[in-house]
Design an enzyme around this catalytic site. Structure first.
Site, PDB file in Angstrom:
ATOM      1  N   CYS A 123       1.099  -1.110  -0.341  1.00  0.00           N
ATOM      2  CA  CYS A 123       0.024   0.142   0.313  1.00  0.00           C
ATOM      3  C   CYS A 123       0.990   1.342   0.376  1.00  0.00           C
ATOM      4  O   CYS A 123       0.006   2.476  -0.754  1.00  0.00           O
ATOM      5  CB  CYS A 123      -0.937  -0.252   1.263  1.00  0.00           C
ATOM      6  SG  CYS A 123      -2.188  -1.536   1.701  1.00  0.00           S
ATOM      7  N   HIS A 256      -3.357   7.048   2.084  1.00  0.00           N
ATOM      8  CA  HIS A 256      -3.560   5.727   1.133  1.00  0.00           C
ATOM      9  C   HIS A 256      -5.158   5.582   2.313  1.00  0.00           C
ATOM     10  O   HIS A 256      -4.667   5.633   3.540  1.00  0.00           O
ATOM     11  CB  HIS A 256      -2.986   4.691   1.767  1.00  0.00           C
ATOM     12  CG  HIS A 256      -2.999   3.297   2.038  1.00  0.00           C
ATOM     13  ND1 HIS A 256      -3.302   2.958   0.795  1.00  0.00           N
ATOM     14  CD2 HIS A 256      -3.006   2.512   2.769  1.00  0.00           C
ATOM     15  CE1 HIS A 256      -3.888   1.583   0.838  1.00  0.00           C
ATOM     16  NE2 HIS A 256      -3.909   0.861   1.933  1.00  0.00           N
ATOM     17  N   ASN A 285     -10.532  -0.446   0.252  1.00  0.00           N
ATOM     18  CA  ASN A 285      -8.865  -0.152   0.669  1.00  0.00           C
ATOM     19  C   ASN A 285      -8.021  -0.757  -0.822  1.00  0.00           C
ATOM     20  O   ASN A 285      -8.578  -1.612  -1.323  1.00  0.00           O
ATOM     21  CB  ASN A 285      -8.405  -0.677   1.737  1.00  0.00           C
ATOM     22  CG  ASN A 285      -6.589  -1.111   1.808  1.00  0.00           C
ATOM     23  OD1 ASN A 285      -5.537  -0.778   0.496  1.00  0.00           O
ATOM     24  ND2 ASN A 285      -6.226  -1.404   3.139  1.00  0.00           N
TER      25      ASN A 285
HETATM   26  N1  ACO Z   1     -18.112  -7.914  10.027  1.00  0.00           N
HETATM   27  C1  ACO Z   1     -18.734  -8.088  11.557  1.00  0.00           C
HETATM   28  N2  ACO Z   1     -17.811  -8.629  12.724  1.00  0.00           N
HETATM   29  C2  ACO Z   1     -16.806  -8.908  12.334  1.00  0.00           C
HETATM   30  C3  ACO Z   1     -16.052  -8.304  11.127  1.00  0.00           C
HETATM   31  C4  ACO Z   1     -17.177  -7.832   9.938  1.00  0.00           C
HETATM   32  N3  ACO Z   1     -16.390  -8.035   8.768  1.00  0.00           N
HETATM   33  N4  ACO Z   1     -14.810  -8.892  10.604  1.00  0.00           N
HETATM   34  C5  ACO Z   1     -14.201  -8.692  12.631  1.00  0.00           C
HETATM   35  N5  ACO Z   1     -15.372  -9.139  12.876  1.00  0.00           N
HETATM   36  C6  ACO Z   1     -15.369  -9.480  14.338  1.00  0.00           C
HETATM   37  C7  ACO Z   1     -14.323 -10.136  15.214  1.00  0.00           C
HETATM   38  O1  ACO Z   1     -14.521 -11.061  15.017  1.00  0.00           O
HETATM   39  C8  ACO Z   1     -14.905  -9.955  17.078  1.00  0.00           C
HETATM   40  O2  ACO Z   1     -15.769 -10.339  17.195  1.00  0.00           O
HETATM   41  P1  ACO Z   1     -15.619 -11.028  19.100  1.00  0.00           P
HETATM   42  O3  ACO Z   1     -15.616  -9.636  19.452  1.00  0.00           O
HETATM   43  O4  ACO Z   1     -16.728 -11.109  19.273  1.00  0.00           O
HETATM   44  O5  ACO Z   1     -14.165 -11.151  18.769  1.00  0.00           O
HETATM   45  C9  ACO Z   1     -14.906  -8.363  16.742  1.00  0.00           C
HETATM   46  O6  ACO Z   1     -15.630  -8.002  14.995  1.00  0.00           O
HETATM   47  C10 ACO Z   1     -14.355  -7.390  16.929  1.00  0.00           C
HETATM   48  O7  ACO Z   1     -12.441  -7.619  16.272  1.00  0.00           O
HETATM   49  P2  ACO Z   1     -11.652  -6.856  16.337  1.00  0.00           P
HETATM   50  O8  ACO Z   1     -10.410  -7.543  15.013  1.00  0.00           O
HETATM   51  O9  ACO Z   1     -10.921  -6.158  17.572  1.00  0.00           O
HETATM   52  O10 ACO Z   1     -12.127  -5.262  15.736  1.00  0.00           O
HETATM   53  P3  ACO Z   1     -11.293  -3.734  15.289  1.00  0.00           P
HETATM   54  O11 ACO Z   1     -11.716  -2.508  15.923  1.00  0.00           O
HETATM   55  O12 ACO Z   1     -10.135  -4.074  15.858  1.00  0.00           O
HETATM   56  O13 ACO Z   1     -11.161  -3.649  13.168  1.00  0.00           O
HETATM   57  C11 ACO Z   1      -9.967  -3.692  11.772  1.00  0.00           C
HETATM   58  C12 ACO Z   1     -10.768  -4.670  12.519  1.00  0.00           C
HETATM   59  C13 ACO Z   1     -11.311  -2.946  11.217  1.00  0.00           C
HETATM   60  C14 ACO Z   1      -9.675  -4.561  10.918  1.00  0.00           C
HETATM   61  C15 ACO Z   1      -9.585  -2.640  12.258  1.00  0.00           C
HETATM   62  O14 ACO Z   1      -8.277  -3.502  13.124  1.00  0.00           O
HETATM   63  C16 ACO Z   1      -8.809  -2.449  11.342  1.00  0.00           C
HETATM   64  O15 ACO Z   1      -8.506  -1.221  10.651  1.00  0.00           O
HETATM   65  N6  ACO Z   1      -6.805  -2.567  11.340  1.00  0.00           N
HETATM   66  C17 ACO Z   1      -5.979  -1.808   9.894  1.00  0.00           C
HETATM   67  C18 ACO Z   1      -6.185  -2.350   9.236  1.00  0.00           C
HETATM   68  C19 ACO Z   1      -5.938  -1.852   8.137  1.00  0.00           C
HETATM   69  O16 ACO Z   1      -5.878  -0.252   7.720  1.00  0.00           O
HETATM   70  N7  ACO Z   1      -5.407  -2.237   6.826  1.00  0.00           N
HETATM   71  C20 ACO Z   1      -5.020  -2.146   6.511  1.00  0.00           C
HETATM   72  C21 ACO Z   1      -3.467  -1.228   6.329  1.00  0.00           C
HETATM   73  S1  ACO Z   1      -2.304  -1.481   4.818  1.00  0.00           S
HETATM   74  C22 ACO Z   1      -2.756  -2.025   3.637  1.00  0.00           C
HETATM   75  O17 ACO Z   1      -3.865  -0.885   3.413  1.00  0.00           O
HETATM   76  C23 ACO Z   1      -2.676  -3.553   2.848  1.00  0.00           C
END
Ligand code: ACO
Length: 328
Positions: A123, A256, A285
């Site tokens: 990215c 990004h 993304n």
């Molecule tokens: N729909 C519903 N529930 C979901 C989903 C979904 N799509 N995905 C995860 N959950 C659930 C999980 O199972 C978890 O449930 P639980 O509490 O019962 O175990 C709950 O939601 C919370 O999950 P977390 O992983 O803790 O959620 P978080 O608040 O961390 O959000 C996310 C996840 C959005 C991926 C976040 O961590 C994030 O934004 N990370 C950065 C990702 C990113 O930006 N990546 C790209 C950057 S680099 C590049 O572009 C390649």
């Protein structure tokens, strides 16, 4: 005789999104047929994403790159044969080799033998490509460089993994950078830390006629989130310092487009929340394509004007990160 400085100026932008637009609701319905539960509310609240585009089954990164490039060339008023170098930032190339850039060259009908290669910094790829192109131009090696970010991330998504498959989309963006006596790119800063390679990866390769390892994207979302917020603020200040400018000099911030929460957190620290270009809501993304896609949107809708300072910032797998500050 003293030689006047050479700068790299953005003289054209272009972008392309595949025709198939999938809203969160539509994606949730598709995933439900696999027994995977998600919702528009969850995706919007955690990421800011409302919709993304997916490439047609026969559409590749080079196909989309070509469409974006044609639009950037058109805005620049250049023929494809005036291009001296093509760089494509992508982690989803058409083939292991030849490079996507070589495929783009021939699809654009370029027969001048110009150099062409891909850049792999996930990215951060577009920031890496812009900084690299700038060095080629400032050294006097090339005059017109086509810098493209193009991705078909839908091909490496595991649609049984709701934690990743809702985040990404496909598309391409391009700029034409041209040698000029006027600025131009003012500064850039690039970094990597391979010790974090395991938090965001597609840990597979082709060997013995088959994929060895995994061919799907894996991400430790929370680890990526924490690292991204930290490095993006730091690299923005580094690029500003190199250019001798304060954060208040930024007219437009184009991070990004990964996640609205990461983007907003960085913009707030720079005091640039009102100056941030946001397309993640409509594009998801798109990895290396996200910055040039957002840039093209804001140039074409008239927000970004000649003479304004634009900062682009990327962060991604590797772990890699970088920023480029330029005057339009
Ligand atoms: N729909 C519903 N529930 C979901 C989903 C979904 N799509 N995905 C995860 N959950 C659930 C999980 O199972 C978890 O449930 P639980 O509490 O019962 O175990 C709950 O939601 C919370 O999950 P977390 O992983 O803790 O959620 P978080 O608040 O961390 O959000 C996310 C996840 C959005 C991926 C976040 O961590 C994030 O934004 N990370 C950065 C990702 C990113 O930006 N990546 C790209 C950057 S680099 C590049 O572009 C390649």
């Amino acid at each position: 005789m003293t030689q006047s400085a050479i700068y790299s100026r953005v003289v054209g932008t272009g972008s392309y999104l595949p025709a198939r637009r999938v809203t969160n609701q539509q994606l949730a319905e598709e995933l439900a047929t696999r027994g995977i539960e998600t919702s528009d509310e969850w995706i919007v609240a955690r990421t800011g994403i409302q919709a993304r585009h997916f490439a047609a089954p026969d559409q590749t990164s080079s196909d989309m790159a070509v469409e974006a490039a044609k639009r950037a060339l058109d805005m620049a008023g250049l023929n494809a044969d005036q291009i001296d170098l093509i760089m494509v930032a992508t982690s989803t190339p058409d083939f292991v080799f030849p490079s996507t850039a070589c495929l783009v060259q021939t699809k654009l009908g370029i027969t001048n033998g110009c150099a062409a290669f891909d850049i792999q910094a996930v990215c951060s790829g577009f920031a890496y490509a812009m900084a690299t192109a700038d060095n080629f131009i400032r050294s006097g090696a090339y005059r017109n460089v086509l810098v493209i970010g193009a991705e078909t991330f839908s091909r490496i998504l595991d649609f049984n993994d709701r934690t990743t498959c809702v985040l990404f989309g496909d598309g391409a963006g391009a700029v034409v950078l041209q040698a000029s006596s006027e600025p131009g790119i003012l500064s850039s800063a690039l970094h990597a830390d391979g010790s974090h390679s395991n938090i965001l990866c597609v840990p597979g390769n082709v060997s013995g006629g088959a994929v060895q390892g995994e061919a799907f994207l894996y991400m430790d979302g929370q680890a990526v989130f924490k690292l991204a917020v930290k490095v993006l603020e730091k690299v923005a200040h580094e690029a500003l310092e190199k250019a001798g400018l304060e954060a208040s000099a930024i007219d437009w911030l184009i991070p990004h487009q990964a996640n609205l929460r990461i983007m907003t957190s960085t913009a707030r620290k720079l005091g640039a929340e009102e100056k941030m270009v946001v397309t993640v809501d409509q594009h998801g993304n798109t990895s290396a394509a996200s910055i040039p896609l957002a840039l093209d949107v804001a140039v074409r809708d008239g927000r970004i004007k000649a003479g304004q300072n634009v900062m682009i910032e990327g962060v991604g797998g590797g772990f890699t990160w970088g920023a480029v500050l330029f005057r339009m």
